[in-house]
Design a protein around this motif. Structure first.
Motif, PDB file in Angstrom:
ATOM      1  N   ALA A  16      12.154   4.291  -3.796  1.00 41.53           N
ATOM      2  CA  ALA A  16      11.879   3.507  -4.995  1.00 41.53           C
ATOM      3  C   ALA A  16      11.379   4.359  -6.158  1.00 41.53           C
ATOM      4  N   THR A  17      10.794   5.503  -5.870  1.00 37.83           N
ATOM      5  CA  THR A  17      10.278   6.383  -6.925  1.00 37.83           C
ATOM      6  C   THR A  17      11.345   7.332  -7.472  1.00 37.83           C
ATOM      7  N   GLY A  18      12.481   7.397  -6.789  1.00 38.49           N
ATOM      8  CA  GLY A  18      13.494   8.377  -7.143  1.00 38.49           C
ATOM      9  C   GLY A  18      13.380   9.656  -6.335  1.00 38.49           C
ATOM     10  N   ALA A  19      12.307   9.788  -5.559  1.00 39.76           N
ATOM     11  CA  ALA A  19      12.149  10.949  -4.686  1.00 39.76           C
ATOM     12  C   ALA A  19      13.088  10.825  -3.482  1.00 39.76           C
TER      13      ALA A  19
ATOM     14  N   PRO B 166      12.038  11.771  -9.222  1.00 40.91           N
ATOM     15  CA  PRO B 166      13.258  12.536  -8.969  1.00 40.91           C
ATOM     16  C   PRO B 166      12.976  14.039  -8.852  1.00 40.91           C
ATOM     17  N   GLY B 167      13.619  14.641  -7.880  1.00 36.22           N
ATOM     18  CA  GLY B 167      13.419  16.063  -7.624  1.00 36.22           C
ATOM     19  C   GLY B 167      12.365  16.345  -6.572  1.00 36.22           C
ATOM     20  N   ASP B 168      11.514  15.363  -6.276  1.00 37.21           N
ATOM     21  CA  ASP B 168      10.487  15.518  -5.243  1.00 37.21           C
ATOM     22  C   ASP B 168      11.043  15.136  -3.876  1.00 37.21           C
ATOM     23  N   GLU B 169      10.457  15.705  -2.840  1.00 37.39           N
ATOM     24  CA  GLU B 169      10.826  15.368  -1.466  1.00 37.39           C
ATOM     25  C   GLU B 169       9.582  14.927  -0.703  1.00 37.39           C
ATOM     26  N   VAL B 170       9.775  13.981   0.202  1.00 35.19           N
ATOM     27  CA  VAL B 170       8.707  13.497   1.069  1.00 35.19           C
ATOM     28  C   VAL B 170       9.181  13.604   2.512  1.00 35.19           C
ATOM     29  N   VAL B 171       8.443  14.317   3.323  1.00 34.83           N
ATOM     30  CA  VAL B 171       8.775  14.474   4.738  1.00 34.83           C
ATOM     31  C   VAL B 171       8.173  13.317   5.527  1.00 34.83           C
ATOM     32  N   LEU B 172       8.976  12.690   6.374  1.00 36.65           N
ATOM     33  CA  LEU B 172       8.495  11.600   7.214  1.00 36.65           C
ATOM     34  C   LEU B 172       9.334  11.531   8.479  1.00 36.65           C
ATOM     35  N   PRO B 173       8.749  11.047   9.571  1.00 38.44           N
ATOM     36  CA  PRO B 173       9.517  10.945  10.811  1.00 38.44           C
ATOM     37  C   PRO B 173      10.589   9.876  10.697  1.00 38.44           C
ATOM     38  N   SER B 174      11.739  10.150  11.263  1.00 40.22           N
ATOM     39  CA  SER B 174      12.822   9.169  11.261  1.00 40.22           C
ATOM     40  C   SER B 174      12.476   7.958  12.115  1.00 40.22           C
ATOM     41  N   ALA B 175      11.646   8.152  13.125  1.00 39.23           N
ATOM     42  CA  ALA B 175      11.220   7.045  13.987  1.00 39.23           C
ATOM     43  C   ALA B 175      10.100   6.281  13.287  1.00 39.23           C
ATOM     44  N   GLY B 176      10.471   5.497  12.291  1.00 39.39           N
ATOM     45  CA  GLY B 176       9.491   4.746  11.513  1.00 39.39           C
ATOM     46  C   GLY B 176      10.114   3.518  10.907  1.00 39.39           C
ATOM     47  N   PHE B 177       9.307   2.737  10.206  1.00 42.94           N
ATOM     48  CA  PHE B 177       9.774   1.487   9.631  1.00 42.94           C
ATOM     49  C   PHE B 177      10.441   1.745   8.281  1.00 42.94           C
ATOM     50  N   VAL B 178      11.340   0.830   7.890  1.00 42.22           N
ATOM     51  CA  VAL B 178      12.075   1.005   6.633  1.00 42.22           C
ATOM     52  C   VAL B 178      11.147   1.035   5.420  1.00 42.22           C
ATOM     53  N   ALA B 179       9.973   0.405   5.509  1.00 42.70           N
ATOM     54  CA  ALA B 179       9.049   0.406   4.374  1.00 42.70           C
ATOM     55  C   ALA B 179       8.648   1.820   3.997  1.00 42.70           C
ATOM     56  N   ASN B 180       8.552   2.723   4.970  1.00 47.92           N
ATOM     57  CA  ASN B 180       8.191   4.110   4.680  1.00 47.92           C
ATOM     58  C   ASN B 180       9.223   4.762   3.774  1.00 47.92           C
ATOM     59  N   ALA B 181      10.483   4.669   4.165  1.00 51.29           N
ATOM     60  CA  ALA B 181      11.544   5.279   3.370  1.00 51.29           C
ATOM     61  C   ALA B 181      11.737   4.542   2.049  1.00 51.29           C
ATOM     62  N   ASN B 182      11.648   3.224   2.057  1.00 49.25           N
ATOM     63  CA  ASN B 182      11.832   2.463   0.822  1.00 49.25           C
ATOM     64  C   ASN B 182      10.804   2.849  -0.233  1.00 49.25           C
ATOM     65  N   ALA B 183       9.567   3.064   0.194  1.00 45.37           N
ATOM     66  CA  ALA B 183       8.508   3.422  -0.748  1.00 45.37           C
ATOM     67  C   ALA B 183       8.794   4.764  -1.412  1.00 45.37           C
ATOM     68  N   VAL B 184       9.470   5.644  -0.694  1.00 44.10           N
ATOM     69  CA  VAL B 184       9.832   6.943  -1.259  1.00 44.10           C
ATOM     70  C   VAL B 184      11.023   6.804  -2.197  1.00 44.10           C
TER      71      VAL B 184
ATOM     72  N   GLY C 131       0.806  -1.206   0.000  1.00 43.09           N
ATOM     73  CA  GLY C 131       0.000   0.000   0.000  1.00 43.09           C
ATOM     74  C   GLY C 131       0.841   1.259   0.000  1.00 43.09           C
ATOM     75  N   LEU C 132       1.950   1.265   0.743  1.00 42.61           N
ATOM     76  CA  LEU C 132       2.827   2.427   0.775  1.00 42.61           C
ATOM     77  C   LEU C 132       3.484   2.662  -0.590  1.00 42.61           C
ATOM     78  N   PHE C 133       3.956   1.581  -1.209  1.00 42.12           N
ATOM     79  CA  PHE C 133       4.551   1.708  -2.535  1.00 42.12           C
ATOM     80  C   PHE C 133       3.509   2.172  -3.550  1.00 42.12           C
ATOM     81  N   LEU C 134       2.290   1.645  -3.426  1.00 40.97           N
ATOM     82  CA  LEU C 134       1.226   2.058  -4.330  1.00 40.97           C
ATOM     83  C   LEU C 134       0.869   3.532  -4.111  1.00 40.97           C
ATOM     84  N   ALA C 135       0.887   3.971  -2.872  1.00 39.80           N
ATOM     85  CA  ALA C 135       0.568   5.374  -2.561  1.00 39.80           C
ATOM     86  C   ALA C 135       1.545   6.317  -3.239  1.00 39.80           C
ATOM     87  N   THR C 136       2.840   6.020  -3.161  1.00 37.53           N
ATOM     88  CA  THR C 136       3.828   6.897  -3.790  1.00 37.53           C
ATOM     89  C   THR C 136       3.692   6.875  -5.307  1.00 37.53           C
ATOM     90  N   GLU C 137       3.273   5.735  -5.860  1.00 38.20           N
ATOM     91  CA  GLU C 137       3.049   5.655  -7.300  1.00 38.20           C
ATOM     92  C   GLU C 137       1.822   6.457  -7.709  1.00 38.20           C
TER      93      GLU C 137
END
Length: 379
Positions: free
Chosen positions: A91-94, A71-89, A59-65
């Protein structure tokens, strides 16, 4: 060993699975659709905007899609989170941009989020740590004002709410997890909610190979010639859930109120048993209008004692852990940044066992052994 988490499954779930076996259809079908509809009613949203998936990570990967991040986009997220959050971002180049959190609640404030936003920020991905709702209403308002999408990772927050509104319904897209460690489980699985009707429609297609609704699975019953043809709209993948796991999910959803009530009882038991323990901080209580799922119960000790207490508890038959490793310290995601609240939480926090199958006796054992371990490890 007393575990940090474990599922609660019984005869009702087994009977539901046997019904699926008897029906001889295991894939996505009527039970998956019924689970989606029931979950949508539970959330208070339109059923067509909810989709049962094979995992919350999907679902997270689908959301970013769906948001078209790149590339060139930024996504703000808390560092205290699971790797899936950052991986989903990533993976898009963001680029993931990590914000700090309150070291007690492990959630970012709206100020923490706003501090790291730039003109390149295209989305914010917010986690409700341990089922404790974060500063979600204010963050949602900030995102609307900035024209920025909000993704809610409600993986641990299936029963969390703010002022009666369910977590996962504040943002543009949200996911819930039903993996084997979550409060309700389908073994593996997750649910996706998409607010925008057109994006919701696209999500349903992307989650099943990009195939349009009018395809081989519906046209045959309408007498269409060569119904085996497929109308492929997008380049998609197979991310959908199935009727076998959905059958379990429907039973688990019916048991959710009892599960959350039991976890609240255990939280109170720990609070009372550990009150006043020198050098130990207990979890913060949520505000009056916030409802938590009580997914985690965390204690905090001085950094020089936390690891020793954990090892002592392990030797005493009590498993503890900490989730999650600060993402801003994972080299894959870029050079480290200064996030003192997250680093403090990482150094001092320990999760004690908490799940609805935990007995009062086991919880008292955990509390007793924790008190003994704290004393053993000194001031």
């Amino acid at each position: 060993m007393i575990n940090v988490s474990q599922p609660s499954l019984g005869d009702e779930e087994l009977a539901a699975v046997q019904e699926v076996f008897a029906g001889n259809w295991l894939g996505y079908g009527p039970r998956s659709e019924a689970f989606e509809e029931r979950f949508a009613r539970y959330l208070g949203v339109e059923p067509g905007h909810v989709l049962f998936l094979n995992s919350a990570t999907s679902g997270l990967f689908l959301a970013t899609e769906l948001l078209g991040l790149g590339p060139g986009d930024e996504v703000v997220l808390p560092s205290a989170g699971f790797v899936a959050n950052a991986n989903a971002v990533v993976a898009t180049g963001a680029r993931p941009v990590f914000c700090d959190v309150d070291p007690r609640t492990m959630n970012p404030s709206v100020a923490d989020v706003e501090r790291v936003m730039t003109p390149r920020t295209k989305a914010v991905m917010l986690l409700h740590y341990g089922g404790l709702p974060g500063d979600i209403a204010a963050t949602a308002a900030l995102c609307r004002d900035r024209g920025v999408a909000l993704i809610e990772d409600a993986a641990c927050s299936v029963a969390s709410s703010v002022d009666g509104r369910m977590c996962g319904t504040f943002g543009d897209i949200a996911v819930w997890s039903f993996d084997s460690r979550k409060i309700i489980t389908t073994g593996d699985g997750g649910m996706l909610h998409v607010r925008d009707p057109e994006l919701a429609r696209r999500a349903h297609r992307l989650a099943y190979h990009g195939i349009a609704e009018r395809s081989a699975f519906t046209t045959a019953a309408q007498g269409t010639d060569r119904w085996w043809g497929l109308d492929v709209e997008y380049v998609g993948r197979r991310l959908i859930g199935n009727d076998l796991t959905a059958a379990i999910g429907q039973v688990q959803l019916s048991r959710l109120p009892a599960f959350v009530a039991r976890r609240a009882e255990l939280t109170t038991l720990y609070d009372e048993a550990l009150a006043g323990l020198d050098g130990v901080r207990l979890p913060p209580r949520p505000p009056v209008d916030h409802r938590s799922t009580h997914y985690f119960y965390w204690v905090q000790l001085p950094e020089d004692r936390r690891d020793r207490v954990a090892k002592s508890l392990l030797a005493r038959g009590v498993y503890t852990t900490f989730r999650y490793m600060p993402l801003h310290r994972v080299p894959l995601y870029g050079p480290p940044v200064d996030l003192p609240g997250t680093d403090e939480a990482w150094a001092t926090t320990l999760l004690l066992p908490l799940h609805q199958a935990l007995s009062d006796g086991e919880a008292r054992t955990v509390a007793r052994e924790f008190i003994a371990a704290v004393g053993e490890c000194g001031a």
